[in-house]
Design an enzyme around this catalytic site. Structure first.
Site, PDB file in Angstrom:
ATOM      1  N   HIS A  63       0.819  -1.227   0.000  1.00 45.51           N
ATOM      2  CA  HIS A  63       0.000   0.000   0.000  1.00 45.51           C
ATOM      3  C   HIS A  63       0.850   1.272   0.000  1.00 45.51           C
ATOM      4  O   HIS A  63       0.348   2.356  -0.314  1.00 45.51           O
ATOM      5  CB  HIS A  63      -0.981  -0.008   1.177  1.00 45.51           C
ATOM      6  CG  HIS A  63      -0.388   0.352   2.505  1.00 45.51           C
ATOM      7  ND1 HIS A  63      -0.068  -0.586   3.472  1.00 45.51           N
ATOM      8  CD2 HIS A  63      -0.076   1.555   3.047  1.00 45.51           C
ATOM      9  CE1 HIS A  63       0.405   0.026   4.541  1.00 45.51           C
ATOM     10  NE2 HIS A  63       0.419   1.329   4.304  1.00 45.51           N
ATOM     11  N   ASP A  81      -0.906  -7.436   1.297  1.00 47.99           N
ATOM     12  CA  ASP A  81      -0.237  -6.132   1.435  1.00 47.99           C
ATOM     13  C   ASP A  81       1.260  -6.338   1.664  1.00 47.99           C
ATOM     14  O   ASP A  81       1.778  -6.196   2.769  1.00 47.99           O
ATOM     15  CB  ASP A  81      -0.858  -5.356   2.595  1.00 47.99           C
ATOM     16  CG  ASP A  81      -0.399  -3.901   2.632  1.00 47.99           C
ATOM     17  OD1 ASP A  81       0.245  -3.455   1.658  1.00 47.99           O
ATOM     18  OD2 ASP A  81      -0.686  -3.217   3.634  1.00 47.99           O
ATOM     19  N   SER A 115       3.934   2.362   8.478  1.00 49.59           N
ATOM     20  CA  SER A 115       3.536   1.423   7.428  1.00 49.59           C
ATOM     21  C   SER A 115       4.744   0.817   6.729  1.00 49.59           C
ATOM     22  O   SER A 115       5.712   1.515   6.406  1.00 49.59           O
ATOM     23  CB  SER A 115       2.666   2.132   6.388  1.00 49.59           C
ATOM     24  OG  SER A 115       1.397   2.420   6.904  1.00 49.59           O
TER      25      SER A 115
END
Length: 417
Positions: A226, A271, A367
């Site tokens: 992502h 992901d 992230s």
């Protein structure tokens, strides 16, 4: 008539104050002597490192011994380390022996050879030749101990501190305590120090931190898909290394970004991505790779893990510039998927970690960063990739990570690792 002056008796001289003074001086001198002795004993010693190889005569080499992630590699290494440790603990070198570590298991013919580093602490005036002879005499007894048949090599090489660092940083997942073969394990506070998490990468978009990542070889970084949803072009990306995003130790351009074809921004499934660097990274104490787990590795609910990154400290806050670390616990998917949690949104390729009370969690800017766990030999494995969650640090809303074991074959297909 003349009368001589009376002589003062000795007892008149030793008033209570005089006695106290003498006692204080005596105690002070004794304390000084003890301090000097302690200083001499402590600072007269230094660490000595040695390398040797051991042929294991009754174990046949298999592919399972090719990776420190396998149960077979870990078990055999621990048996060898335990045998060496027991032998030295029962020898004349028991007060000087500190620790041993199997650096590599390799194939020789159909058998196994273990490359081992040993650490001793002895006087600075130590005669290296004599020390080497004493070590050899202890190691020769290994062949008759334990249930492994070991043929120690007569070659024992003395290593400098830099040699030892060079050897141990070639092994994946080594933190400072392993690189120095220290008996201490220290992970304290929230602020990371240089070298604490040497595989941590900052993936920067136009030289601004955007996502985290983990170095898995000298050319590849593991991260989340992502991160590149809006910016898939590698020419805008760089990877930096070190605890500071403002003054990194190293900056390397990105050559290629390989995101999983099945990534869904709706379900957040798959992901995962790997980033190829533009050039090879030289490993050092502060920059080297983390271990990848075996596909069969069991991630146990309740076990300790660490998440690291430059994410914001509160939801909606700004990213930090110095690397931070957080201790969390693995949470089962069943618990994570309860109505109070994520109500079934956590899929098989995902992993939950955090604290039931909230507080410690990954947040915006973390992230793509690694969730790591330590094995019994002090090697660190990346078991998760920061993926998603509801805000940050809320009760019953832990961080959700990409489960690396579920994608072990995909990583191998993309990178050859």
């Amino acid at each position: 008539m003349y009368r001589p002056r009376p002589m003062l008796s000795p007892s008149r001289f030793f008033t209570p104050f005089a006695v106290a003074f003498v006692v204080i001086i005596t105690v002070g001198l004794l304390a000084m002597m003890a301090g000097l002795l302690i200083h001499f004993l402590a600072f007269d010693k230094k660490a000595y490192f040695y390398h040797s190889s051991f042929q294991i005569l009754n174990v046949e080499y298999t592919e399972a011994l090719n990776s420190p992630a396998t149960h077979e590699y870990r078990t055999l290494s621990e048996r060898i380390e335990a045998m060496i440790t027991d032998e030295f603990r029962g020898s004349s070198l028991k007060s000087e022996f500190i620790r041993t570590h199997v650096v590599k298991l390799r194939k020789e013919g159909t058998g196994v050879v273990a490359d081992v580093v040993m650490k001793f602490r002895s006087s600075k005036r130590n005669n290296r030749k004599v020390m080497k002879t004493r070590i050899q005499s202890v190691l020769r007894r290994l062949s008759s101990s334990g249930n492994l048949e070991i043929a120690p090599s007569n070659e024992i090489t003395s290593l400098t501190d830099q040699d030892t660092e060079n050897v141990l940083t070639q092994e994946c997942g080594a933190r400072p305590d392993l690189i120095t073969l220290s008996e201490e394990r220290i992970i304290g506070g929230m602020q990371a120090e240089p070298g604490d998490w040497p595989w941590q990468v900052s993936l920067q978009l136009n030289n601004v931190h955007h996502c985290g990542g983990a170095l898995i070889s000298n050319m590849w970084v593991l991260t989340a898909a992502h991160c590149f949803k809006s910016y898939p072009n590698p020419q805008y990306w760089t990877a930096t290394f070190g605890v500071s995003t403002m003054s990194p130790r190293l900056r390397v351009r990105v050559r290629a970004i390989l995101a999983h074809d099945g990534y869904s921004s709706v379900t957040r499934d798959n992901d995962i991505a790997v980033v190829q660097l533009d050039r090879s990274v030289a490993f050092s104490r502060n920059i080297h790779r983390v271990c990848l787990p075996a596909a069969t590795q069991n991630i146990i609910p309740g076990s300790v893990a660490y998440v690291t990154g430059w994410g914001s400290l509160t939801y909606g806050g700004n990213a930090v510039t110095n690397l931070r670390q957080g201790e969390v616990r693995i949470i089962s998917s069943e618990e994570c998927n309860t109505p109070a949690g994520y109500s079934g949104s956590v899929l098989p390729g995902m992993l939950c970690a955090g604290m039931r009370s909230g507080a410690v969690d990954a947040c915006q800017g973390d992230s793509g960063g690694p969730l790591v766990q330590e094995d019994s030999r002090r090697l660190w494995f990346v078991v998760g990739i920061v993926s998603w969650g509801y805000q940050c640090g809320l009760p019953n809303k832990p961080g959700v990570y990409t489960r690396v074991t579920a994608y072990r074959n995909w990583i191998r297909q993309q990178t050859g690792i």
